[in-house]
Design an enzyme around this catalytic site. Structure first.
Site, PDB file in Angstrom:
ATOM      1  CE1 TYR A 278      78.777  20.261  38.505  1.00  0.00           C
ATOM      2  CE2 TYR A 278      79.744  18.806  40.160  1.00  0.00           C
ATOM      3  CZ  TYR A 278      79.322  20.060  39.770  1.00  0.00           C
ATOM      4  OH  TYR A 278      79.425  21.125  40.632  1.00  0.00           O
TER       5      TYR A 278
ATOM      6  CB  VAL B 273      78.972  24.609  33.317  1.00  0.00           C
ATOM      7  CG1 VAL B 273      79.685  25.374  34.431  1.00  0.00           C
ATOM      8  CG2 VAL B 273      77.741  23.898  33.872  1.00  0.00           C
TER       9      VAL B 273
ATOM     10  CG  HIS C 211      81.002  30.180  37.268  1.00  0.00           C
ATOM     11  ND1 HIS C 211      79.769  30.601  37.714  1.00  0.00           N
ATOM     12  CD2 HIS C 211      81.905  30.998  37.887  1.00  0.00           C
ATOM     13  CE1 HIS C 211      79.917  31.619  38.554  1.00  0.00           C
ATOM     14  NE2 HIS C 211      81.199  31.881  38.675  1.00  0.00           N
TER      15      HIS C 211
HETATM   16  P1  OAD Z   1      70.486  31.691  39.850  1.00  0.00           P
HETATM   17  O1  OAD Z   1      69.692  30.452  39.957  1.00  0.00           O
HETATM   18  O2  OAD Z   1      71.116  32.250  41.071  1.00  0.00           O
HETATM   19  O3  OAD Z   1      69.585  32.868  39.240  1.00  0.00           O
HETATM   20  C1  OAD Z   1      68.809  32.676  38.096  1.00  0.00           C
HETATM   21  C2  OAD Z   1      68.121  33.978  37.762  1.00  0.00           C
HETATM   22  O4  OAD Z   1      67.432  33.805  36.527  1.00  0.00           O
HETATM   23  C3  OAD Z   1      67.073  34.427  38.777  1.00  0.00           C
HETATM   24  O5  OAD Z   1      67.243  35.819  38.997  1.00  0.00           O
HETATM   25  C4  OAD Z   1      65.721  34.150  38.097  1.00  0.00           C
HETATM   26  O6  OAD Z   1      64.752  35.112  38.433  1.00  0.00           O
HETATM   27  C5  OAD Z   1      66.106  34.275  36.631  1.00  0.00           C
HETATM   28  N1  OAD Z   1      65.305  33.429  35.733  1.00  0.00           N
HETATM   29  C6  OAD Z   1      64.883  32.154  35.909  1.00  0.00           C
HETATM   30  N2  OAD Z   1      64.215  31.706  34.835  1.00  0.00           N
HETATM   31  C7  OAD Z   1      64.227  32.717  33.925  1.00  0.00           C
HETATM   32  C8  OAD Z   1      63.699  32.877  32.600  1.00  0.00           C
HETATM   33  N3  OAD Z   1      63.050  31.898  31.989  1.00  0.00           N
HETATM   34  N4  OAD Z   1      63.902  34.071  31.979  1.00  0.00           N
HETATM   35  C9  OAD Z   1      64.563  35.089  32.609  1.00  0.00           C
HETATM   36  N5  OAD Z   1      65.070  34.992  33.850  1.00  0.00           N
HETATM   37  C10 OAD Z   1      64.919  33.828  34.505  1.00  0.00           C
HETATM   38  O7  OAD Z   1      71.572  31.431  38.688  1.00  0.00           O
HETATM   39  P2  OAD Z   1      72.944  32.208  38.400  1.00  0.00           P
HETATM   40  O8  OAD Z   1      72.813  33.654  38.683  1.00  0.00           O
HETATM   41  O9  OAD Z   1      73.391  31.783  37.059  1.00  0.00           O
HETATM   42  O10 OAD Z   1      78.025  28.790  40.026  1.00  0.00           O
HETATM   43  O11 OAD Z   1      73.883  31.556  39.479  1.00  0.00           O
HETATM   44  C11 OAD Z   1      75.226  31.978  39.536  1.00  0.00           C
HETATM   45  C12 OAD Z   1      76.123  30.832  39.905  1.00  0.00           C
HETATM   46  O12 OAD Z   1      75.633  30.182  41.081  1.00  0.00           O
HETATM   47  C13 OAD Z   1      76.181  29.697  38.904  1.00  0.00           C
HETATM   48  O13 OAD Z   1      77.051  29.957  37.842  1.00  0.00           O
HETATM   49  C14 OAD Z   1      76.648  28.559  39.728  1.00  0.00           C
HETATM   50  C15 OAD Z   1      75.776  28.750  40.943  1.00  0.00           C
HETATM   51  O14 OAD Z   1      76.266  28.271  42.134  1.00  0.00           O
HETATM   52  C16 OAD Z   1      78.858  27.771  40.222  1.00  0.00           C
HETATM   53  O15 OAD Z   1      78.487  26.614  40.200  1.00  0.00           O
HETATM   54  C17 OAD Z   1      80.269  28.197  40.463  1.00  0.00           C
END
Ligand code: OAD
Length: 227
Positions: A54, A89, A105
């Protein structure tokens, strides 16, 4: 009456600012093990490794800026009642000017006591948390982020906002982490619902999918909505 927009964001909205996502190619969970760096068990086993993970991200956050998607989302407040519910975060929504941001989160720039979760402190100028940095009850400080196995924050309030939404805009999330991802199902049937992402395995029912980069798609959608 002013329409209410709920914006729900994930790591993809901050990707073009230079922050890594979790599950894409090159995502954080390809390099690190969730169990080791994002669970209470991992912290108990190797706190130095977890703090280091972190601390690197906290340093990085100081080098990056909000992008056009964060700015466009903030712009919505000029015409709508807006609540941003974010899984991120980072503080890029706030720095872009959004005034009502719910971090389900947690927030990486806050420190939290590991013996009493109600003891939270802004990190301030001290970017790193070191082993031996203690809260007033003598517990080791940790970042105020929700780890796997811990409760999501402000969940009921977020559900309520979704239920009240006239429009829902989901940006840059894989919608794979629950209970967070389940919030999109709380949106009313009649609400206008849009999801913006580079890629998505399953588009939630009732949502229009706009495939593309957040910095390109979100500003043009916002211009449309503000018209
Ligand atoms: P992910 O990494 O799972 O998903 C990111 C999404 O953003 C994917 O669907 C990509 O296709 C899309 N993406 C990437 N770059 C992009 C861009 N420039 N424009 C538009 N879309 C884009 O991330 P989260 O869904 O945020 O939790 O993950 C959810 C949680 O998993 C996080 O909050 C974290 C992680 O473990 C904790 O740490 C509790």
């Amino acid at each position: 009456m002013t329409e209410k927009i709920v914006v729900f964001t994930g790591a993809g909205v901050s990707q073009e600012s230079g922050l890594r996502t979790f599950r894409d190619m090159g995502g954080l969970w390809q390099e690190y093990s969730i169990e080791e760096v994002a669970s209470p068990q991992g912290f108990a086993k190797n706190p130095a490794l977890v703090l280091d993970f972190y601390n690197v991200r906290r340093r990085k956050l100081r080098e990056v800026e909000p992008n056009a998607a964060h700015l466009a989302i903030a712009e919505l407040e000029r015409a709508f009642e807006v609540v941003v519910v974010t899984q991120n975060v980072d503080d890029l929504h706030e720095r872009a000017g959004s005034t009502n941001v719910i971090h389900i989160h947690g927030e990486i720039l806050m420190n939290r006591s590991s013996v009493d979760p109600t003891l939270r402190y802004p990190a301030g100028d001290k970017v790193e948390i070191e082993l031996g940095d203690l809260c007033e009850k003598g517990g080791q400080l940790r970042p105020d982020v929700v780890w796997f196995g811990e409760d999501v924050l402000h969940f009921e309030a977020s559900e309520r906002h979704f239920r009240e939404a006239d429009k829902v805009l989901v940006v840059g999330t894989s919608l794979t982490v629950f209970p967070a991802a389940g919030l999109v199902r709380r949106a009313p049937y009649e609400a206008e619902k849009v999801v913006v992402s580079l890629d998505l395995d399953e588009v939630p029912r009732g949502f229009r999918f706009l495939r593309g980069k957040a910095t390109e798609v979100v500003p043009s959608l916002v211009t449309d909505w503000m018209r």
